[in-house]
Design a protein around this motif. Sequence first.
Motif, PDB file in Angstrom:
ATOM      1  N   ASN A   1      22.092  43.895  27.917  1.00 25.49           N
ATOM      2  CA  ASN A   1      21.857  45.095  27.581  1.00 25.49           C
ATOM      3  C   ASN A   1      22.226  46.297  28.635  1.00 25.49           C
ATOM      4  O   ASN A   1      22.716  47.027  28.438  1.00 25.49           O
ATOM      5  CB  ASN A   1      20.294  45.543  27.315  1.00 25.49           C
ATOM      6  CG  ASN A   1      19.469  45.069  28.628  1.00 25.49           C
ATOM      7  OD1 ASN A   1      19.332  43.650  28.779  1.00 25.49           O
ATOM      8  ND2 ASN A   1      18.389  45.861  29.102  1.00 25.49           N
TER       9      ASN A   1
ATOM     10  N   ASN B   1      14.403  47.630  22.290  1.00 24.40           N
ATOM     11  CA  ASN B   1      15.540  48.171  21.594  1.00 24.40           C
ATOM     12  C   ASN B   1      15.530  49.544  20.936  1.00 24.40           C
ATOM     13  O   ASN B   1      16.210  50.579  21.020  1.00 24.40           O
ATOM     14  CB  ASN B   1      16.306  46.992  20.738  1.00 24.40           C
ATOM     15  CG  ASN B   1      16.763  45.906  21.369  1.00 24.40           C
ATOM     16  OD1 ASN B   1      16.950  45.763  22.632  1.00 24.40           O
ATOM     17  ND2 ASN B   1      16.922  44.959  20.704  1.00 24.40           N
TER      18      ASN B   1
ATOM     19  N   ALA C   1      16.601  40.877  26.957  1.00 22.50           N
ATOM     20  CA  ALA C   1      16.668  42.147  27.503  1.00 22.50           C
ATOM     21  C   ALA C   1      16.383  42.204  29.123  1.00 22.50           C
ATOM     22  O   ALA C   1      15.289  42.009  29.436  1.00 22.50           O
ATOM     23  CB  ALA C   1      15.604  43.040  26.915  1.00 22.50           C
TER      24      ALA C   1
ATOM     25  N   TYR D   1      21.204  43.736  17.413  1.00 18.87           N
ATOM     26  CA  TYR D   1      21.023  42.951  18.164  1.00 18.87           C
ATOM     27  C   TYR D   1      21.053  41.342  17.627  1.00 18.87           C
ATOM     28  O   TYR D   1      20.689  41.063  16.223  1.00 18.87           O
ATOM     29  CB  TYR D   1      19.214  42.947  18.391  1.00 18.87           C
ATOM     30  CG  TYR D   1      18.287  41.891  18.927  1.00 18.87           C
ATOM     31  CD1 TYR D   1      18.712  41.787  20.471  1.00 18.87           C
ATOM     32  CD2 TYR D   1      17.423  41.140  18.358  1.00 18.87           C
ATOM     33  CE1 TYR D   1      18.104  40.831  21.121  1.00 18.87           C
ATOM     34  CE2 TYR D   1      16.747  40.201  19.116  1.00 18.87           C
ATOM     35  CZ  TYR D   1      17.029  40.126  20.452  1.00 18.87           C
ATOM     36  OH  TYR D   1      16.518  39.036  21.226  1.00 18.87           O
TER      37      TYR D   1
END
Length: 317
Positions: free
Chosen positions: A291, A58, A11, A66
């Motif tokens: 992301n 998330n 991320a 994911y």
Amino acid sequence: MKIRFGYVANAIGLWDASPSKTLTFTRYSTLPKNERMEKLKFVTAQNLHHTKRILYYNIAHEIELYRFSSSLVPLATHPEVMWDFLTPFKKEWEEIGSIVQHFKLRVSFHPDQFTLFTSPREEVTINAVKNMEYHYRMLQAMNALDTGLINIHIGGAYGDKNNAINRFHHNLKKLPKEIKKHMTLENDDKTYDVRETLITCEKENIPMVLDYHHYMANTGESDLPLYLQRIFCTWNNFNIVPKVHISSPKSDQSYRSHADLVSLDFVLPFLKMAKELDKDFDVMIEAKQKNLAMQKLVEEIATIRGVKRISSSSVEW
């Protein structure tokens, strides 16, 4: 048609949150013997902790898709190490699994390019089985086998595609059936195109993950509109919506490399093609900006007439 979007491993923006911290065998070998296991456990503990951080990120951003890092456990399959990475972290694996289950996340793994079943060398097949078992055992420890999948490529051609494909079918019999139930196959950017991968999946009853960037780099004789319905149908027996990989080329000169972001112009023809089928599917973004690339693409898709954004990471069209 509902489309959910997700991303791979890291991320971007979370400080020091890599779930892929490593310990090489060379470094491991130089450590005093009484420190080796301690170091393995330390690195693994970091990776599992960071994975939990990413999953909570998330959830906060409504991202239901994911892909876990395949490097969660250093040296898990190295023949001179092969350590028990489950028992010491039973609580951590279960915690990750409880997050996945509670928030109904769709998770997966993508082993490296050396996990292949087309090689004429027996040791390569043996290692492929070991690597698939490693990923399966992680999903099992997380109690995430309901929806957790392990995606690989068919492998190399070794100068003769027909023989290589025959070896794939033969060597795949060495993979335990319970693991095969959780594998998917993806078309690649150099060797096995959409048609070849689809035929292989249909023969083995394995869901096919379409990689659109790979398709554009390696179309072979495939006309994607003719095959997309069949690709999506390979998922029918698995009670889960199809998954597609999306990225765009870094440049004309580095066409197979992934760009930092995803070009809407590049992927829009595929999205319009899928719209004709009017079937829900999930999209894994494989861009360098992870992301951030995913969120930017969702924002751009949401501006298309007829598209409605229904969450941070999903749209209806």
